[in-house]
Structure formats: structure tokens, C-alpha cells
Scaffold this active site. Sequence first.
Site, PDB file in Angstrom:
ATOM      1  N   GLY A 118       0.820  -1.204   0.000  1.00  0.00           N
ATOM      2  CA  GLY A 118       0.000   0.000   0.000  1.00  0.00           C
ATOM      3  C   GLY A 118       0.852   1.250   0.000  1.00  0.00           C
ATOM      4  N   SER A 119       0.186   2.385  -0.005  1.00  0.00           N
ATOM      5  CA  SER A 119       0.869   3.675  -0.039  1.00  0.00           C
ATOM      6  C   SER A 119       1.638   3.914   1.257  1.00  0.00           C
ATOM      7  CB  SER A 119      -0.149   4.796  -0.253  1.00  0.00           C
ATOM      8  OG  SER A 119      -0.869   4.606  -1.453  1.00  0.00           O
ATOM      9  N   PRO A 120       2.708   4.726   1.214  1.00  0.00           N
ATOM     10  CA  PRO A 120       3.443   5.044   2.442  1.00  0.00           C
ATOM     11  C   PRO A 120       2.561   5.767   3.444  1.00  0.00           C
ATOM     12  CG  PRO A 120       4.702   5.679   0.477  1.00  0.00           C
ATOM     13  CD  PRO A 120       3.327   5.318   0.005  1.00  0.00           C
ATOM     14  N   GLY A 121       2.786   5.483   4.718  1.00  0.00           N
ATOM     15  CA  GLY A 121       2.079   6.207   5.771  1.00  0.00           C
ATOM     16  C   GLY A 121       0.690   5.707   6.063  1.00  0.00           C
ATOM     17  N   THR A 122       0.334   4.494   5.597  1.00  0.00           N
ATOM     18  CA  THR A 122      -1.020   3.983   5.827  1.00  0.00           C
ATOM     19  C   THR A 122      -1.087   3.005   6.993  1.00  0.00           C
ATOM     20  OG1 THR A 122      -0.614   2.355   4.068  1.00  0.00           O
ATOM     21  CG2 THR A 122      -1.832   4.343   3.477  1.00  0.00           C
ATOM     22  N   GLY A 123      -0.004   2.832   7.736  1.00  0.00           N
ATOM     23  CA  GLY A 123      -0.065   2.040   8.963  1.00  0.00           C
ATOM     24  C   GLY A 123       0.578   0.673   8.895  1.00  0.00           C
ATOM     25  N   LYS A 124       1.434   0.425   7.902  1.00  0.00           N
ATOM     26  CA  LYS A 124       2.040  -0.906   7.770  1.00  0.00           C
ATOM     27  C   LYS A 124       2.975  -1.209   8.943  1.00  0.00           C
ATOM     28  CE  LYS A 124       3.614  -0.016   3.574  1.00  0.00           C
ATOM     29  NZ  LYS A 124       2.954   1.253   3.213  1.00  0.00           N
ATOM     30  N   SER A 125       3.852  -0.274   9.267  1.00  0.00           N
ATOM     31  CA  SER A 125       4.800  -0.525  10.360  1.00  0.00           C
ATOM     32  C   SER A 125       4.082  -0.607  11.707  1.00  0.00           C
ATOM     33  CB  SER A 125       5.870   0.572  10.399  1.00  0.00           C
ATOM     34  OG  SER A 125       5.281   1.846  10.584  1.00  0.00           O
ATOM     35  N   SER A 570      -6.241  15.271 -18.275  1.00  0.00           N
ATOM     36  CA  SER A 570      -7.323  16.063 -17.699  1.00  0.00           C
ATOM     37  C   SER A 570      -7.629  17.326 -18.493  1.00  0.00           C
ATOM     38  CB  SER A 570      -6.982  16.451 -16.249  1.00  0.00           C
ATOM     39  OG  SER A 570      -5.831  17.281 -16.208  1.00  0.00           O
ATOM     40  N   LYS A 613      -7.791  22.472  -8.226  1.00  0.00           N
ATOM     41  CA  LYS A 613      -7.965  23.195  -9.481  1.00  0.00           C
ATOM     42  C   LYS A 613      -9.010  24.300  -9.330  1.00  0.00           C
ATOM     43  CE  LYS A 613      -6.712  19.220 -12.365  1.00  0.00           C
ATOM     44  NZ  LYS A 613      -7.198  18.208 -13.331  1.00  0.00           N
TER      45      LYS A 613
END
Length: 695
Positions: A118-125, A570, A613
Site C-alpha cells: 500500500g501507499s506510504p504512511g497507511t499504517g504498515k509498520s 485532464s 484546481k
Amino acid sequence: MSNPNDTDDPSTSETVPVPADDGSESDGRGGSRPVSDDLSSTPTPATGDALGQNIDASLIADDFDPETDDDLLGGLDVETTEAIPIPDRLVDQVIGQDTARDIVEKAATQRRHVMMIGSPGTGKSMLAKAMSQLLPKEELQDVLVYHNPDDGNEPKVRTVPAGKGRQIINAHREEARKRNRMRTFLMWTLIAIIGGYAIFLAGDLLLGAIAVAVVYLMFNYGSRGNNAVIPNLLVDNADTETVPFEDATGAHAGALLGDVRHDPFQSGGMETPSHDRVEPGAIHRANKGVLFVDEINTLDIRSQQKLMTAIQEGEFSITGQSERSSGAMVHTEPVPTDFVMVAAGNLDAMENMHPALRSRIKGYGYEVYMNDTVDDTPEMRRKYARFVAQEVEKDGSLPHFTRDAIGEVVHDAQRRAMRKDHLTLKLRDLGGLVRVAGDIARAEDAEFTTRDHVLQAKQRSRSIEQQIADDYIDRRKDYDLTVSAGDVVGRVNGLAVMGDDSGIVMPVMAEIAPSQGPGKVIATGKLQDIAEEAVQNVSAIIKKFSDEKIAKKDIHIQYVQAYEGVQGDSASVTMATAVISALENIPIDQSIAMTGSLSVRGDVLPVGGVTHKIEAAAKAGVETVIIPKANEQDVMIEEEYEEMVEIIPVSHISEVLEVALVGESKIERLTERLRTITGHALEPSVEQGSPSPST
């Protein structure tokens, strides 16, 4: 590997005194387990119902109605974070990762491996650390390395119950001290006899001095062998109260797998015994616990292969990692590596991960994908308030947050989610905002951290990339080509995002010119692959839309001031509108800006960053912003911009033209043509040029 309760020194026939047996028995794998009839002493792992502890209901206001009240704190009736209790267990502090949390609980109960992507900072550690708290506590072990008298380059390994290793070491040291004292006594006695004989009987002082020196050197040289019998305490768990947790993220081969120090003095009696130079790796210290490796793909392939072997065999020998080191000759007996593996990484981690290692984890454990966002519910808002309290408590030096300050953090979590009715789960970044706001309050010597401090922190906590993007945008203002009034043919105010959350107005211009060969579409502005593909989609719409012969015309499209290039699609709607305006010679209202992707059939598709935007358009003086209908739910603009700009959601290019083009009769002709070609147009009941705004 020897029996852990065997107390004989493997390097000598002498028996070394050790403490009395503590009632443990072999577990059949070189370790030991306690012999006890008291089953109640074994910690019970957490159950699923106990995971993710909710906020105490007594803290919720009695008159709070979750169906009608839109309180940013979810009805939490507190004045500051000081009143919010923090759960003791890490697993109860995890927010929004219900699937991952339940898997970790199951894996801990069954001692299974886990890979979290998953993305960094999502609670893995945090989940990995929580797993070490959930693991059933086994009898921990100390690991001793002994000198091997038969082969000094193959030290012997022995495991004993935790705490017993130090006692064995102390017993060996005491025995060595006794031997040294006896040798020292014998040496001085012999020196005295030889010296007395040489001086008083033989009368040869020089011969006596030489004899004394020879005896002294012989005794000191011989005493070095006494230290070889003292084992090396490789892994010491005497003071470990919970199962070990080892974070081996970014570890080199020696730190992960163990190593043997180089010995520059390899002979002549000055060498260090090989067993004294053995160093444990993270896989050995994690025995009976958790080994956590984030960014697993950054480990080199050889380390991943050896890690797989350690997982499979439950033991791994230690050798020197450098082939030029004397430690490369040393190869210990297998050292226990009975750990639970928690691997983590981003999506690209699976590409460079050794397939056999992944198969080993997957075959004997779980794979889980970490969520980026979570549903915005009252209960979840209350947990985010608790998250702020957790960060304050964890830091230990921040003033507590007031109710309004907590609400502003929750509001920022909504904005960062980029989705309506969702909250971001990139909590590391959100925690950075909390700490910066607290630092600002502390610098002012404020009693509490207020909403104003959080608003200041939003500006100060920007990343380096974001600061560079903002500086670039600020420099552009000196040469800003934005036009927010009047009507111009072939010119549209497009919208783009730089960095993560810096919106900019990027004009797009189109011009039709005679071609000296087959007509083609030419787009400039350092377009990347996706943007170039978007030009092709727009080309298909233009060819099908226009009733003019464009086979001998070149369509030129320019992204104005696109010095850093254009990456996404976009601006597809912007390009199509500019080209159609140029083809039909119909002006475009310059008080309008737009964003949106476009299908080959003219459907307006959702894009990212609509909130930033819209805010950029409002800052530039634009009065109306056209966005995809599908993005209507993602708009989370700040209050200060709500009255500055009108937001019009659209689902088809015909709707864009009705709003943006100037000249009613020509617009009717164009939209009628689109209706015939694609079967899409505004419903007759919708008043022309006045689609319902959304704010």
C-alpha cells in the site's frame, strides 16, 4: 546443535558450573518451553471483537443525531484532546484498516507470515509492531556461540532459556578468572625460584633475566587459550518482556543475516577466536518474534534468497559477508530463526521481489492491500479525533488540541482523501500536520493548540516538492497570461495540478492553418505519453464532429507556459473546446475555466485534483469552473472560495460547449450536430446555458 540444557563446555572436558535447571524441556527444535500445569499463565491473543477499539460512548453528546448532525468530531463531547483516552494496545489505535487488522490478528494467532502492500504512511509498520503484541508469548531463548576445538572456523551454537545465557557466561568468566589466578601464582613462583637461583647460586644476573623473561612470555602466551573457552552471548533476551520485534528495513546483508568481523591478526597468538567475532543478524534477534522489512524490494536478490532459506528452515548459519574478510572462512552451526515475517512495500515492491520469497510468504501466510481512504462516518471522525490525541501523547511535548483544532485536522483529512464522504488514511502525513501545529503553539507558549495554529501549519508543513511547485506558480504570476474576462476564439482557461495539491490555471490555445500535405493535429507543450494519447482521442471527436473538410488543414494546439510538461489527460475537454471554437470561429467566455478527460464518444470522464484546481481558478479571478459530473462528489474547497466561484458539473462535451461558447444560435447548431452524431446532449427540460451549479 546441542541440547540447551547440556551444561558441559564443548571445548573442554571440564564441567562449567551453571545455575540449577529452571524446569524447562526441549521443544524438539533446539529451543525450550516451560513445563507448567498452569495454563492461565499463557497470554491469550486478542479476539476479533476486541480489535479496533471504539470511542467510549460516554464521550458522545446525548443529543447527537448521526443522521442529521454534521459535526466534524462525530458528536464527541470534549473540549480538548486531553479528555480522549488512548488505547494501550497498538492494534486498537489502528484506524480504517479493518481487513489488514483482522488478518494481522489471525496471522498472530497462527504464527503466519504477512505481506502488506500500500501507499506510504497507511499504517504498515504500526500493524507490524501490533503483531508483536498479539503473538502468543513463547519461551524466549538466548543463543551462545562456543569455540570449536576441532575446527576453529566452525563455532558451535547452543540455545538456552532466556536469562540463562548471562549466567553461563558469568560462570565461564569466573572459571577463567580462577585459572588465570592460579597460572599467575605459578608464574610468579617460578620466576622467584629461577631469579633466586640465578642471582644467589649461579651468580649470573643476565642469564637470570633472560630466564625470567622467557617464563613470563610463556605464561602470558599460554593464558590466551583460557579466554577461548568463554562463549559469545549472541542473542540476549534476559531483559525482554515481550516477543522480539526487529525492523530490518534497508538493512545490508550483514545486519540482516549476521556477519563475522575481520581479524587483522590471524596468527602468532594475537588472533581473536572466531566465535568471539560472530555478530547476529536481525533474523537471529527476531527469533520467536516478528521480523519487519519495509520496502522489501530494496533488498538485493541474494539477501532475499537467504531470507527465504531462513524462513523455510527456521535456522540460518552465520558467515562473513565479505569474501575479502577473514570472517569469510568462519561458518557457524545453524542459529535459530523461528520468526514471523511481515513484509511491506508499495505497489512496485511486487515487481522486484524474489518470486520464491513471495510464494513462501503467500503459501504460509497472507497478502493484504492497505486502504488509502475510509468512509467518512461519525464513528470514524471520533477515531480521527483520538488519532490527534495519540500523536500529542506520543510526542510528549505538544499542547493539547482544542475542539476546533481537532475539527480542522479532520477537515484536512477529508480534503486529502480527494473523495467525497471519505477520509485519508495516509496518517503519517496527517500526523506531521498535527506536530507542526503543536510546535507553532508551543513556540507561542500557548496553553492549547487552536484552529489558527492548524491553519498556519497547513502552510508550513508543505513538502519540498510542494514548496517548489508553489514557488514555480508564484514566479509564473510575473508573466501570467490568464485572461478572466471577455470572449476569445480558440482560447480556453485549462486547469492543472502541480505537486500534490497546488492548482494552476494553464491556458490552452488552438489555431487552424492550411496544410501543405495531409492534415494533422499538432500539439506542443512537452506532452507525456498519456497527454499525447488524449490528443488522439480529441482528434477523433473533432473529425467526427466537424462538417467542414479538414483533410487539408492542420490543427495546432498549444499548452501555454507548460514548461514542466503535461502528464495526464485532464485537459482533453479543454483541448476539444478550444479546437471546436477555432474551427467554428465561435468565441469562448474567458471567465470560465474547465477540467476533464474525454472519451472518443465525447463523454466527460473524471480526473484528479478537482478541489485544488477549483481553488486555483478562484484565486485567478475565474467566475465559473466546469468539472466532470463524476467529480462532483469530490469537491472539498475551503469556505473562503465557496462564494468566489460557481461550479458546473457536466457529463458530455455538448454541455461544455453550451456553457463555454458565446453565441446562442451557433451553439444550438453545434449541440444539435452532436446530438445527431453521438446521441448525447442536454435534456430538453434543462434551461440552455444554465446547468444546475454545485458548490
